[in-house]
Design a protein around this motif. Structure first.
Motif, PDB file in Angstrom:
ATOM      1  N   ILE A  92      -8.762  -5.735 -42.704  1.00  0.00           N
ATOM      2  CA  ILE A  92      -8.115  -6.027 -43.991  1.00  0.00           C
ATOM      3  C   ILE A  92      -6.802  -5.267 -44.110  1.00  0.00           C
ATOM      4  O   ILE A  92      -5.779  -5.798 -44.584  1.00  0.00           O
ATOM      5  CB  ILE A  92      -9.064  -5.638 -45.145  1.00  0.00           C
ATOM      6  N   ILE A  93      -6.802  -3.986 -43.668  1.00  0.00           N
ATOM      7  CA  ILE A  93      -5.581  -3.183 -43.745  1.00  0.00           C
ATOM      8  C   ILE A  93      -4.478  -3.812 -42.898  1.00  0.00           C
ATOM      9  O   ILE A  93      -3.324  -3.926 -43.329  1.00  0.00           O
ATOM     10  CB  ILE A  93      -5.872  -1.741 -43.298  1.00  0.00           C
ATOM     11  N   GLY A 116      -4.235  -6.955 -42.019  1.00  0.00           N
ATOM     12  CA  GLY A 116      -3.797  -8.190 -42.655  1.00  0.00           C
ATOM     13  C   GLY A 116      -2.889  -7.932 -43.837  1.00  0.00           C
ATOM     14  O   GLY A 116      -1.909  -8.648 -44.062  1.00  0.00           O
ATOM     15  N   ALA A 117      -3.207  -6.871 -44.616  1.00  0.00           N
ATOM     16  CA  ALA A 117      -2.382  -6.549 -45.786  1.00  0.00           C
ATOM     17  C   ALA A 117      -1.024  -6.002 -45.371  1.00  0.00           C
ATOM     18  O   ALA A 117      -0.024  -6.221 -46.049  1.00  0.00           O
ATOM     19  CB  ALA A 117      -3.114  -5.531 -46.663  1.00  0.00           C
ATOM     20  N   GLY A 177       0.855  -9.048 -44.559  1.00  0.00           N
ATOM     21  CA  GLY A 177       0.769 -10.093 -45.568  1.00  0.00           C
ATOM     22  C   GLY A 177       0.261 -11.418 -45.041  1.00  0.00           C
ATOM     23  O   GLY A 177       0.624 -12.475 -45.536  1.00  0.00           O
ATOM     24  N   GLN A 178      -0.583 -11.372 -43.997  1.00  0.00           N
ATOM     25  CA  GLN A 178      -1.121 -12.595 -43.410  1.00  0.00           C
ATOM     26  C   GLN A 178      -2.605 -12.730 -43.754  1.00  0.00           C
ATOM     27  O   GLN A 178      -3.298 -11.731 -43.933  1.00  0.00           O
ATOM     28  CB  GLN A 178      -0.966 -12.544 -41.886  1.00  0.00           C
ATOM     29  N   PRO A 179      -3.128 -13.976 -43.819  1.00  0.00           N
ATOM     30  CA  PRO A 179      -4.548 -14.157 -44.131  1.00  0.00           C
ATOM     31  C   PRO A 179      -5.472 -13.879 -42.946  1.00  0.00           C
ATOM     32  O   PRO A 179      -6.692 -13.849 -43.122  1.00  0.00           O
ATOM     33  CB  PRO A 179      -4.626 -15.623 -44.565  1.00  0.00           C
TER      34      PRO A 179
END
Lengths: 166, 102
Positions: free
Chosen positions: B49-50, B52-53, B56-58
């Motif tokens: 998740i980190i 991806g954040a 800024g991608q899903p």
């Protein structure tokens, strides 16, 4: 919202330490649920609301319920009822409750419109996740479904005996 | 828009994973070992998740969903095995189950 992240992270680490140091399975599970909720709040601050919701529903909800079922099943017998009453003493609930109330207060603070309009990270919406999942990651979804089917058959076979009892 | 520094964010999954490893190594109760494995899987998901954040991608959240699926499958089989070991050996001590041939 920086403070929210650091406080949630501190709660997650603290409750995880308490999980691996508890002697009693039920007490450890209470702290594990709090730890997972804190991690869900961290997801929220990182701009992943869909993952945060799934963390609460699947991890803190479904998987922890499985754990609780099995821990309770391990203690069937005459002495179990007495011991279970002792486990559920009010003072056991104080620690996890305080941490959970802290997390709820943070969530209420974050849902305030003033802070929500200035997110720290760009929020990746559930729509984008779904499009990516059923686009380039379609094969992974199929593989995950096969994995779940294998786990279903395996768990059924392992927990099942000829006499129909455990 | 002041982002939380990435090196601060990365400390959390590392700490959680280390705690999970300590739990697996220190505890002898099978239920606690399975819980520690859950902590480690959750830390791995947090790392996705980190990442991806950060960009800024899903993709990070998609990988987290797959980790979640893996965790659910692993817990169901692991708990079934624990029930089986408890039924056969009447203990939850992992040292008691040191023979593959029952």
């Amino acid at each position: 919202m920086n403070a929210t992240f650091y406080l949630s992270a501190a709660i997650a680490v603290l409750s995880t330490v308490l999980v691996i140091t508890r002697a009693n399975g039920v007490h450890a599970l209470l702290y594990l649920v709090v730890s997972l909720l804190a991690v869900a709040l961290v997801f929220f601050t990182l701009g992943a609301p869909f993952a945060a919701a799934l963390e609460v529903i699947v991890y803190a909800g479904a998987i922890m319920v499985l754990f609780v079922f099995v821990v309770m099943m391990m203690n069937l017998g005459d002495a179990a009822a007495v011991r279970e009453a002792r486990w559920m003493e009010p003072k056991i609930w104080v620690g996890p409750s305080i941490l959970a109330i802290l997390l709820t207060a943070q969530l209420a603070y974050m849902l305030d419109s003033n802070t929500m309009s200035q997110p720290h990270h760009a929020i990746v919406p559930a729509r984008a996740v779904g499009i990516a999942m059923y686009g380039p990651y379609l094969l992974c979804v199929e593989l995950a479904s096969m994995l779940l089917l294998a786990a279903l058959v395996g768990a059924y076979r392992l927990a099942h005996t000829e006499h129909g009892r455990l | 828009m002041t982002t939380i520094p990435l090196d601060h964010v990365l400390i959390l999954p590392v700490l959680l994973f280390a705690l999970g490893v300590i739990g697996v190594l220190v505890r002898r109760n099978l239920v606690f070992i399975l819980m520690s494995i859950e902590i480690m899987l959750n830390a791995a998901g947090l790392m996705f998740i980190i990442a991806g954040a950060r960009w800024g991608q899903p993709d990070g959240q998609v990988m987290f969903l797959l980790v979640l699926t893996l965790a659910a499958a692993e817990v169901s089989v692991g708990l079934a095995l624990i029930i089986r070991i408890r039924h056969r050996l009447t203990t939850l001590d992992s040292d008691a189950a040191d023979l593959l041939q029952g």
